[in-house]
Write an enzyme that holds these catalytic residues in place. Structure first.
Site, PDB file in Angstrom:
ATOM      1  N   LEU A  22       0.842  -1.208   0.000  1.00 59.96           N
ATOM      2  CA  LEU A  22       0.000   0.000   0.000  1.00 59.96           C
ATOM      3  C   LEU A  22       0.874   1.254   0.000  1.00 59.96           C
ATOM      4  CD1 LEU A  22      -2.542  -1.069   2.798  1.00 59.96           C
ATOM      5  CD2 LEU A  22      -2.213  -2.015   0.535  1.00 59.96           C
ATOM      6  N   ASP A  23       1.517   1.516  -1.115  1.00 59.47           N
ATOM      7  CA  ASP A  23       2.481   2.614  -1.183  1.00 59.47           C
ATOM      8  C   ASP A  23       1.835   3.876  -1.753  1.00 59.47           C
ATOM      9  OD1 ASP A  23       5.822   2.884  -2.681  1.00 59.47           O
ATOM     10  OD2 ASP A  23       4.860   3.904  -0.995  1.00 59.47           O
ATOM     11  N   GLY A  24       2.109   5.025  -1.106  1.00 58.85           N
ATOM     12  CA  GLY A  24       1.660   6.285  -1.696  1.00 58.85           C
ATOM     13  C   GLY A  24       0.628   7.047  -0.885  1.00 58.85           C
TER      14      GLY A  24
END
Lengths: 257, 260
Positions: A22-24
């Site tokens: 779950l990047d960003g």
């Protein structure tokens, strides 16, 4: 429309297990001039939507990289904010009207839970017990997790189990047997699920950041440019189509390994 | 008059398409299969177009047209891994060409990987051919010949999970069977040391290039790819030097925060 699209996709092989990094969330908050906490909340909404889509599509296991051991190095107020949000959402899961209950989601918390604070750890254990009878889809939430920590933990458990066997059965018999890969895999945190078929990392980054390194030998990696809160149906469909494209090759490799 | 005709034609076309769609849908499984194949045809067409554009771009890069690719900071890539699909790794001459390109770009330490160990069998031949080419193109007394050599590590699937199991065995004998400590606290550096003790001392690659049909690391040793950037280059037979330069340039622009 979505159900029709999923019906069409179901003609081909549907992945059994999809993992997400779950990047960003922080970049999303910055982009929208929100505080960081709102970025994580937006990320949580995306997570619930994706879980819903995966359940409708027929995916049986969804794993998410919620919090890495490396993330403890962030500023204390940021770590606390994430832990507070996690506690709030775990407690929310236990309510009857939650998506977890509606969709029959069984939840596992995967990682070195001893590193979490008491409240979060207890809530996690409670959530695992409360959802143990759900059987539609399994959600594995990796928290206080890194692959290398998981491998060391598995090695430690294997060594302890072997020592106990040696002590109980006698030195000579035990020493003839070396530790094997199956011994290590038996003690992996992720042993409750099969290996993932697709790993999606948002924000366009192409590294695994110490996530499921052991389990992704035969896993299709996908890095859409969208930030995690911007992820949508089109990304899931694209990932599945690409998986279906190489499925015969992956099956052949799986049998050879 | 013309506009009315155009409008009527578009509406008729829309009606026809809707009828075709409803026919496909009501034809049950056969209709679904057809729609599925159409989706995959669209995907394949997309990749064909991307491939064509990639070829043109690679040609322009290798012609030296773009300044940013001419001024590549190769020092950022301390250790490069190249993972090749085992079937494609049988093309030894292609692998040799790839190594030549990597050496020409300025890379000095490369790790070659394939699942089945095909590259281990061709390692000697590859090293010999590279050495012969170098000796014939450099003068024998050139003191920089050794510095320009490509250092090659070749590994396979057995150097991954099985190596970790062997390292765990070393830890078992060292900390558990020969000691009375009830619960030894094993750490990641103990595992790294144990892997070193059984011969795995090479550093973690900064960048991994995958040559094969699928974007998948194919079982590359898990312990070594924690923060490795992974880029899919496509099949080995279609490899292009321009694409290689672009991939390395892309890596040099990446910023990692290591979880912070």
């Amino acid at each position: 429309m979505r159900k029709s699209l999923f019906r069409i996709l179901s003609v081909g092989p549907i992945p059994n297990h999809i993992a997400f990094i779950l990047d960003g969330n922080r970049r999303y908050a910055k982009k929208r001039n929100l505080n960081e906490g709102m970025g994580y909340r937006a990320g949580f909404l995306s997570l619930m939507t994706l879980c819903k889509y995966c359940c409708e599509l027929g995916v049986k296991y969804v794993t998410i990289y919620a919090f890495s051991i490396d993330n403890f190095k962030r500023k204390p107020h940021e770590v606390d904010a994430v832990m507070d949000l996690m506690l709030e959402k775990i407690q929310g899961m236990l309510k009857e009207e939650s998506i977890v209950s509606q969709y029959g989601v069984r939840v596992y918390f995967i990682g070195n839970l001893e590193l979490l604070n008491e409240h979060v750890r207890q809530a996690a254990v409670k959530a695992m017990e409360a959802t143990s009878n759900n059987d539609k889809i399994v959600l594995l939430i990796c928290v206080a997790y890194t692959s290398t920590d998981e491998i060391v933990h598995a090695a430690r458990e294997s060594c302890e189990a072997k020592r106990a066997r040696v002590r109980s059965s006698g030195a000579r018999e035990g020493n003839e047997e070396e530790l094997k890969v199956v011994d290590i895999e038996r003690h992996m945190y992720m042993g409750v699920a099969p290996d993932p078929d697709i790993l999606v990392r948002t924000s366009g980054e192409t590294r695994l950041s110490n996530f499921l390194l052991w389990q992704t030998s035969n896993c299709v990696l996908y890095s859409p440019r969208a930030l995690w809160p911007e992820i949508g149906l089109r990304h899931l469909v694209w990932a599945v189509l690409n998986y279906q494209r190489v499925f015969p090759l992956l099956e052949r490799r799986r049998k050879q390994m | 008059m013309f506009l009315r005709w155009l409008e009527a034609t578009i509406l008729d076309f829309g009606d026809e398409m809707h009828k075709v769609y409803m026919w496909i849908w009501s034809s049950g499984d056969l209709g679904l299969r057809l729609l599925w194949h159409i989706l995959h045809l669209i995907l394949s067409t997309w990749y064909f177009i991307i491939g064509l554009m990639g070829s043109v771009e690679s040609f322009l890069i290798s012609s030296g047209l773009f300044k940013r690719y001419r001024d590549l900071d190769i020092s950022k890539v301390q250790y490069l891994a190249v993972a090749i699909d085992s079937d494609e790794a049988l093309q030894t001459l292609k692998v040799l060409e790839l190594l030549r390109w990597l050496e020409a770009i300025g890379l000095r330490k490369v790790c070659l990987y394939d699942t089945a160990g095909v590259l281990k069998k061709s390692k000697e031949a590859l090293t010999l051919l590279l050495k012969n080419e170098r000796m014939s193109s450099e003068t024998a007394s050139d003191p920089l010949v050794e510095e320009k050599c490509l250092s090659l590590e070749v590994i396979s699937f057995s150097d991954g999970k099985q190596a970790v199991a062997k390292a765990a065995d070393v830890l078992l004998k060292k900390h558990y069977l020969s000691s009375n400590t009830e619960k030894p606290k094993l750490t990641e550096s103990d595992m790294t040391d144990a892997l070193g003790a059984i011969g795995y001392r090479e550093p973690d690659p900064d960048l991994m290039l995958i040559y094969g049909p699928a974007r998948c690391h194919m079982g590359f040793p898990a312990w070594r790819i924690r923060y490795t950037e992974i880029l899919h280059m496509g099949p080995l037979k279609s490899m292009k030097i321009g694409a290689l330069i672009k991939a390395i340039h892309r890596y040099t622009m990446v910023h990692q925060n290591y979880g912070t």
